[in-house]
Motif scaffolding. Structure first.
Motif, PDB file in Angstrom:
ATOM      1  N   TRP A  69      62.456  86.874   5.332  1.00 27.86           N
ATOM      2  CA  TRP A  69      62.704  87.566   4.195  1.00 27.86           C
ATOM      3  C   TRP A  69      63.947  86.900   3.078  1.00 27.86           C
ATOM      4  CZ3 TRP A  69      59.739  91.266   1.247  1.00 27.86           C
ATOM      5  CH2 TRP A  69      60.552  91.729   0.401  1.00 27.86           C
ATOM      6  N   ASP A  70      65.048  86.700   3.901  1.00 30.91           N
ATOM      7  CA  ASP A  70      66.048  85.997   3.341  1.00 30.91           C
ATOM      8  C   ASP A  70      65.678  84.745   2.951  1.00 30.91           C
ATOM      9  OD1 ASP A  70      67.335  88.570   3.399  1.00 30.91           O
ATOM     10  OD2 ASP A  70      68.777  88.086   4.796  1.00 30.91           O
ATOM     11  N   ALA A  71      65.232  84.069   3.880  1.00 30.68           N
ATOM     12  CA  ALA A  71      64.907  82.445   3.537  1.00 30.68           C
ATOM     13  C   ALA A  71      63.899  82.228   2.320  1.00 30.68           C
ATOM     14  CB  ALA A  71      64.211  81.840   4.820  1.00 30.68           C
ATOM     15  N   VAL A  72      63.033  83.259   2.029  1.00 28.70           N
ATOM     16  CA  VAL A  72      62.300  83.060   0.895  1.00 28.70           C
ATOM     17  C   VAL A  72      62.712  83.916  -0.450  1.00 28.70           C
ATOM     18  CG1 VAL A  72      60.203  82.421   2.226  1.00 28.70           C
ATOM     19  CG2 VAL A  72      60.437  85.021   1.833  1.00 28.70           C
ATOM     20  N   VAL A  73      63.830  84.679  -0.363  1.00 24.59           N
ATOM     21  CA  VAL A  73      64.515  85.220  -1.340  1.00 24.59           C
ATOM     22  C   VAL A  73      63.807  86.248  -1.888  1.00 24.59           C
ATOM     23  CG1 VAL A  73      66.135  84.705  -3.102  1.00 24.59           C
ATOM     24  CG2 VAL A  73      65.592  82.791  -1.978  1.00 24.59           C
ATOM     25  N   GLY A  74      63.166  87.040  -0.589  1.00 27.92           N
ATOM     26  CA  GLY A  74      62.392  88.140  -0.934  1.00 27.92           C
ATOM     27  C   GLY A  74      62.955  89.216  -2.113  1.00 27.92           C
ATOM     28  N   ALA A  75      64.205  89.504  -1.773  1.00 27.16           N
ATOM     29  CA  ALA A  75      64.887  90.519  -2.610  1.00 27.16           C
ATOM     30  C   ALA A  75      64.745  90.067  -4.070  1.00 27.16           C
ATOM     31  CB  ALA A  75      66.314  90.793  -2.037  1.00 27.16           C
ATOM     32  N   GLN A  76      64.585  88.894  -4.404  1.00 26.75           N
ATOM     33  CA  GLN A  76      64.567  88.622  -5.783  1.00 26.75           C
ATOM     34  C   GLN A  76      63.151  88.426  -6.439  1.00 26.75           C
ATOM     35  OE1 GLN A  76      67.911  86.004  -7.257  1.00 26.75           O
ATOM     36  NE2 GLN A  76      68.744  86.070  -5.236  1.00 26.75           N
ATOM     37  N   LEU A  77      62.316  88.190  -5.777  1.00 25.29           N
ATOM     38  CA  LEU A  77      60.853  88.082  -6.177  1.00 25.29           C
ATOM     39  C   LEU A  77      60.334  89.494  -6.541  1.00 25.29           C
ATOM     40  CD1 LEU A  77      59.623  85.697  -3.183  1.00 25.29           C
ATOM     41  CD2 LEU A  77      60.182  85.173  -5.386  1.00 25.29           C
ATOM     42  N   PRO A  78      59.281  89.276  -7.642  1.00 23.32           N
ATOM     43  CA  PRO A  78      58.471  90.376  -8.069  1.00 23.32           C
ATOM     44  C   PRO A  78      57.833  90.918  -6.894  1.00 23.32           C
ATOM     45  CG  PRO A  78      58.337  88.624  -9.653  1.00 23.32           C
ATOM     46  CD  PRO A  78      58.984  87.991  -8.355  1.00 23.32           C
ATOM     47  N   GLY A  79      57.556  92.154  -7.116  1.00 22.98           N
ATOM     48  CA  GLY A  79      56.583  93.097  -6.198  1.00 22.98           C
ATOM     49  C   GLY A  79      55.422  92.466  -5.919  1.00 22.98           C
ATOM     50  N   GLY A  80      55.078  92.400  -4.636  1.00 16.73           N
ATOM     51  CA  GLY A  80      53.581  91.788  -4.389  1.00 16.73           C
ATOM     52  C   GLY A  80      54.009  90.163  -3.900  1.00 16.73           C
ATOM     53  N   ILE A  81      54.200  89.572  -4.757  1.00 17.35           N
ATOM     54  CA  ILE A  81      54.852  88.290  -4.647  1.00 17.35           C
ATOM     55  C   ILE A  81      55.717  88.151  -3.443  1.00 17.35           C
ATOM     56  CG2 ILE A  81      55.808  85.963  -5.228  1.00 17.35           C
ATOM     57  CD1 ILE A  81      54.893  86.729  -8.145  1.00 17.35           C
ATOM     58  N   ASP A  82      56.699  89.084  -3.365  1.00 15.21           N
ATOM     59  CA  ASP A  82      57.559  89.043  -2.003  1.00 15.21           C
ATOM     60  C   ASP A  82      56.925  89.103  -0.970  1.00 15.21           C
ATOM     61  OD1 ASP A  82      56.700  91.590  -2.684  1.00 15.21           O
ATOM     62  OD2 ASP A  82      58.846  92.474  -2.969  1.00 15.21           O
ATOM     63  N   TYR A  83      55.825  90.163  -0.774  1.00 19.63           N
ATOM     64  CA  TYR A  83      55.097  90.478   0.374  1.00 19.63           C
ATOM     65  C   TYR A  83      54.105  89.057   0.737  1.00 19.63           C
ATOM     66  CZ  TYR A  83      51.311  92.021   3.439  1.00 19.63           C
ATOM     67  OH  TYR A  83      50.355  92.178   4.220  1.00 19.63           O
ATOM     68  N   ALA A  84      53.616  88.519  -0.185  1.00 21.20           N
ATOM     69  CA  ALA A  84      52.559  87.392   0.013  1.00 21.20           C
ATOM     70  C   ALA A  84      53.333  86.434   0.644  1.00 21.20           C
ATOM     71  CB  ALA A  84      51.758  87.145  -1.241  1.00 21.20           C
ATOM     72  N   LEU A  85      54.621  86.162   0.171  1.00 24.24           N
ATOM     73  CA  LEU A  85      55.159  84.952   0.315  1.00 24.24           C
ATOM     74  C   LEU A  85      56.017  85.185   1.899  1.00 24.24           C
ATOM     75  CD1 LEU A  85      56.051  82.107  -0.395  1.00 24.24           C
ATOM     76  CD2 LEU A  85      58.178  82.939  -1.503  1.00 24.24           C
ATOM     77  N   PHE A  86      56.303  86.394   2.228  1.00 20.86           N
ATOM     78  CA  PHE A  86      56.857  86.781   3.290  1.00 20.86           C
ATOM     79  C   PHE A  86      56.022  86.640   4.387  1.00 20.86           C
ATOM     80  CE2 PHE A  86      57.977  90.735   5.950  1.00 20.86           C
ATOM     81  CZ  PHE A  86      59.105  89.992   6.648  1.00 20.86           C
ATOM     82  N   ASP A  87      54.663  87.331   4.401  1.00 23.45           N
ATOM     83  CA  ASP A  87      53.763  86.943   5.284  1.00 23.45           C
ATOM     84  C   ASP A  87      53.371  85.630   5.601  1.00 23.45           C
ATOM     85  OD1 ASP A  87      51.566  89.108   6.723  1.00 23.45           O
ATOM     86  OD2 ASP A  87      50.537  87.243   6.302  1.00 23.45           O
ATOM     87  N   PHE A  88      53.290  84.710   4.551  1.00 19.65           N
ATOM     88  CA  PHE A  88      53.071  83.287   4.684  1.00 19.65           C
ATOM     89  C   PHE A  88      54.184  82.856   5.458  1.00 19.65           C
ATOM     90  CE2 PHE A  88      51.524  79.493   1.832  1.00 19.65           C
ATOM     91  CZ  PHE A  88      51.319  78.824   2.949  1.00 19.65           C
ATOM     92  N   ALA A  89      55.409  83.000   5.054  1.00 20.09           N
ATOM     93  CA  ALA A  89      56.589  82.584   5.928  1.00 20.09           C
ATOM     94  C   ALA A  89      56.608  82.881   7.480  1.00 20.09           C
ATOM     95  CB  ALA A  89      57.738  82.947   5.310  1.00 20.09           C
ATOM     96  N   VAL A  90      56.034  84.144   7.644  1.00 21.18           N
ATOM     97  CA  VAL A  90      56.158  84.669   9.019  1.00 21.18           C
ATOM     98  C   VAL A  90      55.013  83.955   9.825  1.00 21.18           C
ATOM     99  CG1 VAL A  90      55.447  86.748  10.663  1.00 21.18           C
ATOM    100  CG2 VAL A  90      56.880  86.740   8.565  1.00 21.18           C
ATOM    101  N   ASN A  91      53.948  83.649   9.197  1.00 21.82           N
ATOM    102  CA  ASN A  91      52.674  82.906   9.721  1.00 21.82           C
ATOM    103  C   ASN A  91      52.727  81.421   9.883  1.00 21.82           C
ATOM    104  OD1 ASN A  91      49.035  82.848   9.068  1.00 21.82           O
ATOM    105  ND2 ASN A  91      49.999  83.032  11.140  1.00 21.82           N
ATOM    106  N   SER A  92      53.269  80.893   8.935  1.00 20.03           N
ATOM    107  CA  SER A  92      53.684  79.326   9.013  1.00 20.03           C
ATOM    108  C   SER A  92      54.770  78.712   8.968  1.00 20.03           C
ATOM    109  CB  SER A  92      52.416  78.863   7.795  1.00 20.03           C
ATOM    110  OG  SER A  92      51.222  79.390   8.023  1.00 20.03           O
ATOM    111  N   GLY A  93      55.690  79.329   8.536  1.00 19.14           N
ATOM    112  CA  GLY A  93      57.390  78.907   8.349  1.00 19.14           C
ATOM    113  C   GLY A  93      57.593  79.238   6.899  1.00 19.14           C
TER     114      GLY A  93
END
Length: 248
Positions: A69-93
């Motif tokens: 979450w912190d690595a993709v700056v989830g706290a500063q991303l718009p809602g929905g994009i934060d989750y989509a990128l977070f899950d991508f990060a978990v799955n593929s880095g």
């Protein structure tokens, strides 16, 4: 947005499942999506597979927040994009996920989300970014040698992420439409004359005085008059010298 972390983590964990040690998975042994390497990095340096099996919910949240979450700056991303990128990060880095987001946005793909990436992501409709990111993610997964083993599950996961992320992007903010409960302290301030400042330091603000209505004043006076009349009627029947005074 940081307020989405708990919800995003809950959704990610439904995909990650429990214990896994599939020889075909290059990530090695995982528990709730947490690899042994990350468990050692953020929780317990000398952890074993047995320690990983009994990882607590708080420890899971710590790893996911710090490593993804912190690595993709989830706290500063718009809602929905934060989750989509977070899950991508978990799955593929995190680095790969960030680069694919940057590719969708047309900014430099350095894998580090900074001011330029944030400005670009906020300039586009969230739904458009989510769809493009999920399309790019699926295209990446389809090229992997492990697609024959995991492709069906990955495809279903990306479809679920897309659906949930779009729902999150359409949801109102936590404070939108919220009306605070009425309070006796919510008294509108009087208009301040031009040039007048706020109370000086240490000076308590004036408390508005609520004067009694004419009806209430009249009622109180009537009660007083009635009481005096009753007292006069009662004393008229007393002996003249009961209190040491003589009748005239």
């Amino acid at each position: 947005m940081d307020r989405n972390f708990a919800r995003a983590l809950s959704l990610v964990l439904t995909s990650e499942g429990g214990w896994s040690d599939n020889p075909a998975d290059p990530g090695g042994a995982t528990m709730k999506g947490v690899t042994l390497a990350n468990f050692r990095r953020y929780v317990k340096a000398d952890a074993t597979n047995d320690d990983l099996r009994v990882i607590s919910d708080d420890q899971v949240a710590t790893v996911y927040r710090r490593f993804y979450w912190d690595a993709v700056v989830g706290a500063q991303l718009p809602g929905g994009i934060d989750y989509a990128l977070f899950d991508f990060a978990v799955n593929s880095g995190p680095g790969r996920a960030a680069k694919y987001l940057q590719g969708v946005l047309g900014v430099v793909q350095d894998g580090r989300i900074g001011p330029a990436t944030l400005a670009a992501v906020r300039a586009k409709p969230a739904g458009v970014v989510i769809d493009a990111l999920c399309d790019a993610r699926l295209a990446f997964l389809e090229k992997l040698l492990t697609w024959p083993s995991f492709g069906r599950g990955w495809s279903a996961r990306v479809a679920s992420v897309r659906r949930q992320a779009l729902l999150m992007s359409a949801a109102p903010s936590a404070t939108e439409g919220y009306a605070s409960p009425a309070s006796t302290d919510d008294v509108p301030p009087a208009a301040t004359p031009a040039g007048a400042g706020s109370p000086s330091a240490g000076e308590a603000p004036a408390v508005p005085h609520k004067s009694a209505s004419p009806a209430k004043v009249a009622g109180v006076l009537a009660l007083i008059a009635l009481a005096l009349g009753s007292l006069a009627a009662w004393t008229a029947h007393l002996p003249c010298n009961l209190f040491g005074v003589f009748c005239q």
